[in-house]
Design a protein around this motif. Structure first.
Motif, PDB file in Angstrom:
ATOM      1  N   TYR A 182     -15.689   7.076 -42.234  1.00 40.95           N
ATOM      2  CA  TYR A 182     -15.069   8.390 -41.977  1.00 40.95           C
ATOM      3  C   TYR A 182     -15.462   9.322 -42.836  1.00 40.95           C
ATOM      4  N   VAL A 183     -15.544  10.715 -42.455  1.00 40.32           N
ATOM      5  CA  VAL A 183     -16.243  11.720 -43.107  1.00 40.32           C
ATOM      6  C   VAL A 183     -15.314  13.035 -43.102  1.00 40.32           C
ATOM      7  N   MET A 184     -15.491  13.897 -43.759  1.00 41.53           N
ATOM      8  CA  MET A 184     -14.768  15.147 -43.745  1.00 41.53           C
ATOM      9  C   MET A 184     -15.715  16.261 -42.987  1.00 41.53           C
ATOM     10  N   ASN A 205     -16.669  31.647 -38.763  1.00 43.07           N
ATOM     11  CA  ASN A 205     -15.865  30.708 -39.289  1.00 43.07           C
ATOM     12  C   ASN A 205     -16.455  30.566 -40.853  1.00 43.07           C
ATOM     13  N   ASP A 206     -15.911  31.314 -41.742  1.00 42.38           N
ATOM     14  CA  ASP A 206     -16.150  31.329 -43.042  1.00 42.38           C
ATOM     15  C   ASP A 206     -15.539  30.397 -43.818  1.00 42.38           C
ATOM     16  N   ASN A 207     -14.083  30.601 -43.333  1.00 38.33           N
ATOM     17  CA  ASN A 207     -12.939  29.586 -44.154  1.00 38.33           C
ATOM     18  C   ASN A 207     -12.594  28.520 -43.165  1.00 38.33           C
ATOM     19  N   LEU A 208     -13.645  27.558 -42.822  1.00 36.27           N
ATOM     20  CA  LEU A 208     -13.298  26.469 -42.187  1.00 36.27           C
ATOM     21  C   LEU A 208     -12.640  25.429 -42.726  1.00 36.27           C
ATOM     22  N   LYS A 209     -11.758  24.956 -42.321  1.00 39.19           N
ATOM     23  CA  LYS A 209     -10.780  23.706 -42.669  1.00 39.19           C
ATOM     24  C   LYS A 209     -11.344  22.427 -42.092  1.00 39.19           C
ATOM     25  N   LEU A 210     -11.903  21.649 -43.169  1.00 37.88           N
ATOM     26  CA  LEU A 210     -12.374  20.248 -42.640  1.00 37.88           C
ATOM     27  C   LEU A 210     -11.309  19.301 -42.375  1.00 37.88           C
ATOM     28  N   GLU A 211     -11.590  18.185 -41.647  1.00 36.43           N
ATOM     29  CA  GLU A 211     -10.487  17.167 -41.687  1.00 36.43           C
ATOM     30  C   GLU A 211     -11.218  15.841 -41.342  1.00 36.43           C
TER      31      GLU A 211
END
Length: 503
Positions: free
Chosen positions: A390-392, A350-356
């Motif tokens: 809360y964190v990303m 997962n190189d292009n991981l999307k954070l939430e």
């Protein structure tokens, strides 16, 4: 080629080679002449000393018979006259006549202060066949006359030698200056002024031509030969420079093309090399895990299944339950190892991981629920403290980090672990998440190897397979944070990681 000047500008600052040669010859000649002069003076001294013996012979032969006759006849005027005659003999310093009747006569030269030789004569008067001792004559020869003669001789030799040496040295200096010195100076000036602009100028000396050559002619020939060789070499170099100019542009263009091609290939190789290094590390991780961590549970499964399927072996119900429990435990361990490996592989891919935006406290409680049975088994007490922002991040990955830190705290926190979980706000837009236990802590060597693969915190504890902290480090780095370790004030360990706050 421009020769750098090393000689002084004025003649007063130069020390000519002729002066050096004359000085050396003069010193050597003075030493030799001094030795020879000393030998001559010593031989003259020995000869003079031998001549003193003739004085004693002259006194013995010429004066003693008459002196014996004067003593026999008691002729006082004659005795006085004879003693005065002996006193006037050259080199006689003093004399003393002692008669048989204890009467004595003395004579002494006013300049006598050092005795060179002395002799005692017995005066005997002969009458027929009879000898009569009439007295004793003591004669001393003084050294003053001999020393004066030796000093005069040495002075004469020294003056003669010094004048001869001085005249010879001046003549040698004139010859060297005339025949050698001025030619060497001209040669030195020529070499100082020699450069690439006047290689055509030949060195010549102002001296008459002769049919034979000496050392100066050889030096001039060698310098002119060197000048010609340099001129030829420069001509060859100019030709080579022209040829090099013809190839330079082509080579520069070819080098530029090859350089660009090599740069592109180098970038590609570096990218491939980094990918291969990373893949090799992952493959080593899989191989090591399969070889070391799956071996024991598989062996347990094989052993338990062999016992359960044996035909002639009757086992009790309690033994069967123990074997089944062993099979279940080994299966769970294999399942945990496989989950860790799959998680490690997913982190790498997962190189292009999307954070939430996630609830950090929720992930920590989920991890605690997953380990609830372990906390009961180890009698561990877990406390949550502080404000939870809360964190990303990725919730599944953060939960795995909490599980790893919390499981380590339970396993290595002592008999009844006291564990505290909390979050600290940092000033740079990050939060620091930490798990503190009540164990014995880690030494410096263990701290340096914490986040390497296949490293266990305690070799005596067989649980785990050494991939947990390395997975934690990969996860947190993928999420943009850092991991670390600290010693708590209570002596235990604090494992922490950082995450970015949500806006």
């Amino acid at each position: 080629m421009h020769a750098e000047t090393f000689y002084p500008d004025t003649d007063q600052q130069r020390k000519h080679i002729g002066s050096k040669i004359v000085l050396v010859v003069l010193v050597y000649t003075i030493v030799v002449a001094s030795i020879v002069t000393g030998i001559q003076i010593y031989r003259a001294y020995q000869l003079a000393f031998d001549n003193l013996e003739q004085r004693f012979v002259e006194i013995e032969n010429s004066y003693l018979p008459s002196l014996a006759a004067g003593l026999w006849s008691v002729d006082m005027p004659r005795i006085e006259a004879l003693l005065d005659g002996i006193a006037k003999v050259p080199d006689v310093g003093s004399l003393r006549l002692q008669g048989e009747l204890q009467d004595s006569w003395e004579r002494k030269n006013p300049g006598h202060n050092k005795t060179l030789a002395a002799r005692r004569f017995q005066i005997v008067y002969r009458e027929g066949q009879d000898d009569f001792v009439m007295g004793t004559l003591y004669v001393e020869l003084m050294a003053k006359n001999i020393e004066n003669r030796m000093w005069d001789t040495a002075t004469s030799i020294a003056i003669t030698t010094t004048v001869s040496l001085l005249m010879s040295a001046l003549f040698v200096l004139f010859i060297i200056r005339r025949w050698i010195g001025r030619h060497l100076e001209k040669t030195a000036n020529y070499l100082q002024q020699l450069d690439l602009s006047n290689l055509e100028c030949e060195l010549t000396l102002d001296r008459p031509k002769s049919g034979t050559q000496d050392e100066l002619d050889l030096v001039v020939f060698a310098i002119n030969a060197m000048r010609t060789s340099i001129k030829n070499d420069i001509h060859k170099r100019d030709l080579l420079d022209k040829e090099l100019v013809l190839y330079r542009e082509q080579l520069e263009q070819l080098v530029a093309e090859r350089t660009l091609d090599l740069q592109n290939k180098t970038v590609l190789l570096e990218t491939k090399s980094e990918e291969l290094i990373l893949q090799n590390r992952e493959l080593d991780a899989y191989a090591h895990t399969v070889a070391h961590d799956l071996k024991q549970p598989i062996s347990n499964l094989m052993g338990a299944s062999t016992l359960l399927t044996a035909e002639n072996l009757e086992l009790s119900a309690e033994k069967n339950r123990a074997l089944l429990a062993s099979i279940q435990q080994s299966s769970k361990k294999m399942h945990a190892i496989i989950d860790s490996l799959l998680l490690l592989a997913s982190v790498r891919k997962n190189d292009n991981l999307k954070l939430e935006k996630i609830n950090l406290e929720h992930t920590a409680h989920e991890a605690y629920q997953r380990l609830f049975s372990m906390t009961l088994e180890r009698h561990a007490h877990v406390a949550f403290t502080g404000h939870w922002p809360y964190v990303m991040a990725n919730p599944q990955w953060v939960e795995e980090v909490w599980v790893n830190y919390l499981s380590n705290a339970i396993k290595y926190g002592g008999d009844r672990p006291e564990i505290e979980i909390g979050v600290t706000n940092l000033a740079n837009g990050f939060v620091k998440c930490w798990v503190q236990d009540s164990g014995i802590g880690l030494n410096l060597e263990q701290q340096g190897k914490l986040f390497e693969q296949f490293i266990r915190l305690d070799a005596a504890v067989s649980e785990g397979h050494g991939l947990g902290l390395s997975i934690v480090q990969r996860i947190v780095h993928k999420l943009g944070g850092e991991v670390g370790y600290e010693r708590s004030l209570r002596g235990g360990s604090i494992f922490w990681f950082t995450l970015a706050l949500s806006e």
